[in-house]
Design an enzyme around this catalytic site. Structure first.
Site, PDB file in Angstrom:
ATOM      1  N   HIS A 100     -21.416 -38.070  23.258  1.00 54.44           N
ATOM      2  CA  HIS A 100     -22.564 -37.884  24.155  1.00 54.44           C
ATOM      3  C   HIS A 100     -22.700 -36.462  24.715  1.00 54.44           C
ATOM      4  O   HIS A 100     -22.938 -36.266  25.909  1.00 54.44           O
ATOM      5  CB  HIS A 100     -22.480 -38.891  25.310  1.00 54.44           C
ATOM      6  CG  HIS A 100     -22.702 -40.322  24.888  1.00 54.44           C
ATOM      7  ND1 HIS A 100     -23.458 -40.694  23.801  1.00 54.44           N
ATOM      8  CD2 HIS A 100     -22.253 -41.498  25.436  1.00 54.44           C
ATOM      9  CE1 HIS A 100     -23.474 -42.009  23.687  1.00 54.44           C
ATOM     10  NE2 HIS A 100     -22.749 -42.523  24.655  1.00 54.44           N
ATOM     11  N   HIS A 122     -29.704 -43.746  27.858  1.00 53.53           N
ATOM     12  CA  HIS A 122     -28.547 -44.650  27.831  1.00 53.53           C
ATOM     13  C   HIS A 122     -28.633 -45.737  28.914  1.00 53.53           C
ATOM     14  O   HIS A 122     -27.626 -46.097  29.537  1.00 53.53           O
ATOM     15  CB  HIS A 122     -27.270 -43.824  27.997  1.00 53.53           C
ATOM     16  CG  HIS A 122     -26.025 -44.472  27.479  1.00 53.53           C
ATOM     17  ND1 HIS A 122     -25.552 -45.681  27.956  1.00 53.53           N
ATOM     18  CD2 HIS A 122     -25.152 -44.091  26.523  1.00 53.53           C
ATOM     19  CE1 HIS A 122     -24.444 -45.992  27.311  1.00 53.53           C
ATOM     20  NE2 HIS A 122     -24.175 -45.046  26.434  1.00 53.53           N
ATOM     21  N   GLU A 166     -29.767 -47.950  22.471  1.00 52.83           N
ATOM     22  CA  GLU A 166     -29.937 -46.494  22.485  1.00 52.83           C
ATOM     23  C   GLU A 166     -30.597 -46.077  21.173  1.00 52.83           C
ATOM     24  O   GLU A 166     -29.976 -46.157  20.113  1.00 52.83           O
ATOM     25  CB  GLU A 166     -28.570 -45.821  22.627  1.00 52.83           C
ATOM     26  CG  GLU A 166     -27.789 -46.271  23.843  1.00 52.83           C
ATOM     27  CD  GLU A 166     -26.275 -46.094  23.656  1.00 52.83           C
ATOM     28  OE1 GLU A 166     -25.830 -44.979  23.348  1.00 52.83           O
ATOM     29  OE2 GLU A 166     -25.548 -47.089  23.800  1.00 52.83           O
TER      30      GLU A 166
HETATM   31  C1  GLA Z   1     -21.966 -45.501  23.990  1.00 51.76           C
HETATM   32  C2  GLA Z   1     -20.775 -45.625  23.110  1.00 51.76           C
HETATM   33  C3  GLA Z   1     -19.806 -46.556  23.723  1.00 51.76           C
HETATM   34  C4  GLA Z   1     -19.441 -46.115  25.116  1.00 51.76           C
HETATM   35  C5  GLA Z   1     -20.696 -45.983  25.943  1.00 51.76           C
HETATM   36  C6  GLA Z   1     -20.403 -45.411  27.299  1.00 51.76           C
HETATM   37  O1  GLA Z   1     -22.838 -46.500  23.870  1.00 51.76           O
HETATM   38  O2  GLA Z   1     -21.106 -46.002  21.800  1.00 51.76           O
HETATM   39  O3  GLA Z   1     -18.669 -46.628  22.920  1.00 51.76           O
HETATM   40  O4  GLA Z   1     -18.782 -44.893  25.058  1.00 51.76           O
HETATM   41  O5  GLA Z   1     -21.605 -45.149  25.311  1.00 51.76           O
HETATM   42  O6  GLA Z   1     -19.378 -46.063  27.957  1.00 51.76           O
END
Ligand code: GLA
Length: 377
Positions: free
Chosen positions: A133, A207, A341
């Site tokens: 991210h 997100h 997402e």
């Molecule tokens: C995303 C990732 C997950 C986790 C979340 C945040 O969706 O794919 O594995 O890291 O973000 O906690």
């Protein structure tokens, strides 16, 4: 006679000017803002957008985030269905990306490395051996400039962030804009525009976590999911795609017809074991208008997701552990929220067969995703 028509013309102009003034002051009422603190010398605000139905979303320019979505259930009772925090301190300490815009690269990049135009770039590792991210101080943890848009049919805000060359290890001076529009049909439309002055890579998403019973009211295992995807991208033990595009047919990843999240989540399927539940990228068919939907039989609330992106990550809150205290003191327990997402596939810069995530100076990234809320009686 001449005087009379001039007089009439003056009256008509005065009425029209009044109408414009009235319209814009009404518009102002649809978006209000309140101080939410300061971060790195920049002011942070919480914005309230109210549509004609009286339904409300709240946004903040910290991480260009969705902080609240207050929509009715089948009895007309409004409730907040997304995760957020009461104050800026919560946003600063929370590391689970609640409602935030994630960039420059949403999801994982293997070993925090990629090669572009013959140059190897190194990113910070913030997820075991990988970069997740956008790194430690990705776009989710920046204060964005905000502008309330007034020449729109619905309440809308534009957030803008300038990301300098080599920020978090990524090349290029990049400018990102996200316009949130809250329509009278309870749609959050997110319009993205990103430009660069040098070749770079980009994967941007929102997100938000949702719980259609109401945020902080237990798990989401009874929510019924549809994802219009005939394939998904299986992962290794660090959640990096193996490169395979695997048909969902005959697997617990087949959501082409409705299935409850909890129905197959604990199956001994190796992919579910590796993800600790669903934490996977679905390869969207992109054939129909609605790409994914989630229905809550208890409240009748439904969320539909529409996107032009090639993939969508279904994440079922497998890392939530009750330590996050959210809006109104609500506690977000294990699997009490799901994320959809919209994105390019994870680790695309290292996967030659995935659609390209290279952003070049001659073509801006333009994309749109909609979260649409409704009730089924
Ligand atoms: C995303 C990732 C997950 C986790 C979340 C945040 O969706 O794919 O594995 O890291 O973000 O906690």
């Amino acid at each position: 006679m001449k005087n009379k028509s001039l007089f009439t013309l003056a009256i008509v102009i005065a009425i029209m000017a009044g109408m414009v003034a009235c319209k814009s002051s009404k518009k102002q009422e649809m978006v209000t803002s309140e101080a939410f603190g300061t971060f790195n010398g920049k002011e942070v605000f919480l914005y309230t957008l109210t549509n004609k139905k009286g339904d409300v979303i709240k946004l903040t320019n910290y991480g260009a985030s969705i902080a609240e979505v207050s929509v009715p259930d089948r009895n007309g009772v409004r409730g907040n269905v997304t995760f957020g925090y009461d104050n800026l301190a919560g946003y600063k300490s929370g590391d689970l990306y609640f409602g935030k815009i994630v960039g420059r690269f949403a999801n994982r990049i293997a070993k925090g490395k990629f090669t572009l135009d013959g140059i190897e770039y190194t990113l910070s590792l913030n997820n075991g051996a990988n970069s997740l991210h956008g790194g430690n101080t990705g776009w989710h943890s920046r204060v964005w400039d905000a502008q309330i848009l007034t020449k729109t049919d619905y309440p809308a805000i534009k957030f803008k962030y300038f990301s300098p060359d080599m920020e978090e290890g990524y090349p290029g001076n990049v400018t990102a804009e996200v316009v949130y529009t809250w329509t009278d049909d309870d749609e959050i439309i997110m319009d993205y525009k990103v430009t660069t002055d040098k070749n770079t890579v980009l994967n941007i998403t929102n997100h938000a976590y949702f719980n259609l019973h109401g945020a902080g009211t237990g798990d989401i295992l009874d929510h019924e999911v549809v994802i219009k995807a005939s394939a998904f991208t299986p992962v290794d033990s660090t959640l990096i795609p193996t490169g395979e595009i695997r048909p969902v047919e005959g697997t617990p990843f087949d959501f082409r017809s409705p299935h409850k999240i909890g129905e197959r989540i604990n199956n001994p399927d190796i992919q579910l074991v590796l993800g600790k539940g669903y934490d996977h990228n679905f390869v969207l068919d992109n054939a129909e208008e609605v790409d994914a939907s989630v229905y809550d039989p208890l409240t009748g609330r439904q969320l539909e997701v529409l996107t032009d992106q090639p993939g969508i990550q279904l994440y079922t809150g497998n890392f939530l552990d009750g330590t996050q205290k959210g809006r109104g003191g609500k506690i977000y327990v294990y699997r009490s929220g799901f994320c959809l997402e919209t994105q390019h596939y994870p680790d695309s810069p290292n996967q030659a067969t995935f659609p390209s995530t290279v952003l070049t100076p001659d073509e801006p990234f333009i994309s749109s995703t909609t979260y649409r809320f409704s009730v089924k009686k």
